[in-house]
Design an enzyme around this catalytic site. Structure first.
Site, PDB file in Angstrom:
ATOM      1  CE1 TYR A   1      13.985   3.247  -2.805  1.00 24.69           C
ATOM      2  CE2 TYR A   1      12.153   2.236  -1.642  1.00 24.69           C
ATOM      3  CZ  TYR A   1      13.436   2.737  -1.645  1.00 24.69           C
ATOM      4  OH  TYR A   1      14.171   2.712  -0.487  1.00 24.69           O
TER       5      TYR A   1
ATOM      6  CB  SER B   1      -0.950  -0.013   1.189  1.00 22.51           C
ATOM      7  OG  SER B   1      -0.287  -0.370   2.375  1.00 22.51           O
ATOM      8  NE  ARG B   2       6.804   0.299   2.774  1.00 18.31           N
ATOM      9  CZ  ARG B   2       7.592  -0.008   3.803  1.00 18.31           C
ATOM     10  NH1 ARG B   2       7.440   0.598   4.950  1.00 18.31           N
ATOM     11  NH2 ARG B   2       8.543  -0.919   3.689  1.00 18.31           N
ATOM     12  CD  GLU B   3       5.788  -1.189  -2.931  1.00 14.15           C
ATOM     13  OE1 GLU B   3       5.282  -1.680  -3.957  1.00 14.15           O
ATOM     14  OE2 GLU B   3       6.518  -1.837  -2.152  1.00 14.15           O
TER      15      GLU B   3
ATOM     16  CG  HIS C   1       5.733  -4.707  -6.029  1.00 15.97           C
ATOM     17  ND1 HIS C   1       5.539  -5.055  -4.713  1.00 15.97           N
ATOM     18  CD2 HIS C   1       5.107  -5.672  -6.746  1.00 15.97           C
ATOM     19  CE1 HIS C   1       4.837  -6.165  -4.632  1.00 15.97           C
ATOM     20  NE2 HIS C   1       4.554  -6.567  -5.861  1.00 15.97           N
TER      21      HIS C   1
ATOM     22  CD  GLU D   1      10.340  -3.713  -6.427  1.00 14.11           C
ATOM     23  OE1 GLU D   1      10.087  -2.555  -6.034  1.00 14.11           O
ATOM     24  OE2 GLU D   1      10.080  -4.732  -5.761  1.00 14.11           O
TER      25      GLU D   1
ATOM     26  CE1 TYR E   1      12.986  -9.767  -1.938  1.00 13.84           C
ATOM     27  CE2 TYR E   1      14.403  -7.987  -1.198  1.00 13.84           C
ATOM     28  CZ  TYR E   1      13.153  -8.468  -1.492  1.00 13.84           C
ATOM     29  OH  TYR E   1      12.061  -7.670  -1.359  1.00 13.84           O
TER      30      TYR E   1
ATOM     31  NE  ARG F   1       8.764 -11.958   0.876  1.00 12.96           N
ATOM     32  CZ  ARG F   1       8.892 -10.909   0.077  1.00 12.96           C
ATOM     33  NH1 ARG F   1       7.942 -10.633  -0.810  1.00 12.96           N
ATOM     34  NH2 ARG F   1       9.974 -10.140   0.142  1.00 12.96           N
TER      35      ARG F   1
END
Lengths: 309, 93
Positions: free
Chosen positions: A198, A70-72, A196, A270, A248, A145
């Protein structure tokens, strides 16, 4: 609230209700092309709206989603811009017109509405869903996830207080389950791009295993092509590759599940920016971000159309 | 409402695997309230971490003691968020 989608300010961030209104306006203005599907409800009961761009019946589909974290904010804002871009370009841009004459495009702009509302009202840095976790004071699950692809493996957390908490079981989050049910019931989704921010990357499966995807060579070449297109506009520096080798190990991720479902062209983006603003990308960068990303999305969608499987 | 006065975002550059290990240990220190925007994974990737004001001194000391390079990516998170709010309000008006 703007009265139509031409008045809408694409150069600014907007709250949840304004974006929901935007979707309704777009549908009203282009009812021959756009419809709204509600694929489920969030934990707090908000509709999970998907815009369907379609010019005919029984078409295969291409999926785009923004804002699962949500913060993106630049991703939800870009999703709004993409929606307007599709209705503007249909009938004008030959490539998009050709895509829409053969495929439906599905766009979920607010994939995590409870989280988005929470970032707007309580905590701008909230990432996860908002479902309470029994036995813990920490709230929410990382919806990237929570998918049934290496669920519970390395690169996800079993702690409800972690930003990468996987949840109690695969697809436990209604925001995730709704997409799972939709993809399965549709049965003919051919590309899936989850967006997504960043780190300026375009990634393909896998994240949960080092075993290369069987289509890795094609996915890599298409990523190269998509990023070349993206960079042609503002020369934004991007990297690309599989999730596990490029960034990762991450288990239970969205596109690992979609790829394992047989959606060959599964990617995760991203978006901007590297090392200046993070999740607080200034609003004046929304449109440039969306514009450059759109070029890459078009490359992926065109390739999907031209390479049926 | 959660506010972020005095929080900084540090961009950390690890130069070797030992520093990555140290940063992973740092990320497990829950009492510091760190929010890793980009996690310590490998040397080639930057690490961004939001550090609450109360933990800044400890984190900076940790980085300096272990000779880990960093720069301040965001001086004050709340300043940026206030500006973001101003822009949203201005647009709405």
């Amino acid at each position: 609230i703007p009265r139509n989608t031409d008045d809408f300010v694409y150069t600014n961030y907007h709250n949840l209700n304004t974006i929901y209104s935007f979707m309704d306006m777009l549908v009203a203005e282009h009812s021959d092309l756009v419809s709204k599907i509600v694929i489920g409800q969030s934990y707090e009961g908000r509709p999970l709206n998907v815009l369907r761009f379609s010019t005919g019946a029984n078409r295969p589909g291409m999926w785009l989603d923004t804002g699962i974290h949500s913060r993106e904010w630049v991703t939800q804002a870009s999703g709004v811009w993409f929606a307007k871009k599709i209705v503007t370009d249909y009938g004008r841009d030959p490539a998009l017109t050709d895509i829409l004459n053969n495929y439906d495009i599905y766009l979920e702009i607010i994939t995590n509405p409870d989280g988005y509302q929470y970032t707007q009202t309580k905590d701008r840095m909230w990432r996860k869903t908002r479902k309470p976790n029994p036995g813990s004071s920490c709230v929410g699950v990382d919806p990237n996830r929570n998918w049934d692809a290496g669920f519970g493996g390395a690169g996800s957390s079993s702690s409800p207080c972690s930003e990468t908490y996987r949840g109690p079981s695969a697809h436990s989050e209604p925001e995730v389950k709704a997409i799972v049910d939709f993809v399965k019931s549709h049965g003919n989704i051919k590309s899936f791009v989850s967006i997504h921010s960043y780190s300026q990357m375009l990634l393909y499966p896998y994240g949960y295993t080092r075993t290369p995807a069987k289509d890795q060579a094609e996915l890599h070449e298409l990523a190269r092509k998509a990023i070349t297109e993206l960079q042609s506009l503002y020369n934004t520096r991007y990297t690309y590759g599989s999730i596990i080798t490029t960034i990762y190990q991450a288990s239970g991720g969205t596109i690992d599940w979609t790829y394992d479902q047989g959606i060959k062209y599964s990617y995760t983006f991203e978006l901007r920016d590297t090392g200046r603003y993070g999740f607080i990308l200034p609003a004046n960068q929304i449109v440039p971000t969306a514009e450059e990303t759109w070029l890459a999305l078009m490359a992926i969608m065109e390739h999907t159309k031209n390479n049926p499987y | 409402k959660e506010t972020f006065e005095g929080h900084q975002v540090l961009r950390i550059t690890a130069n070797n695997e030992a520093q990555i290990t140290l940063l992973k240990e740092l990320s497990e220190q829950g009492h510091l309230g760190l929010d890793f925007w980009m996690e310590p994974i490998r040397e080639s990737l930057p690490i961004d971490v939001r550090v609450p004001f109360n933990s800044l001194q400890a984190v900076r000391a940790f980085l300096a003691y272990n000779h880990i390079e960093y720069l301040v990516m965001i001086e004050d998170v709340q300043n940026l968020l206030d500006e973001e709010q101003r822009q949203m309000l201005k647009s709405h008006v």
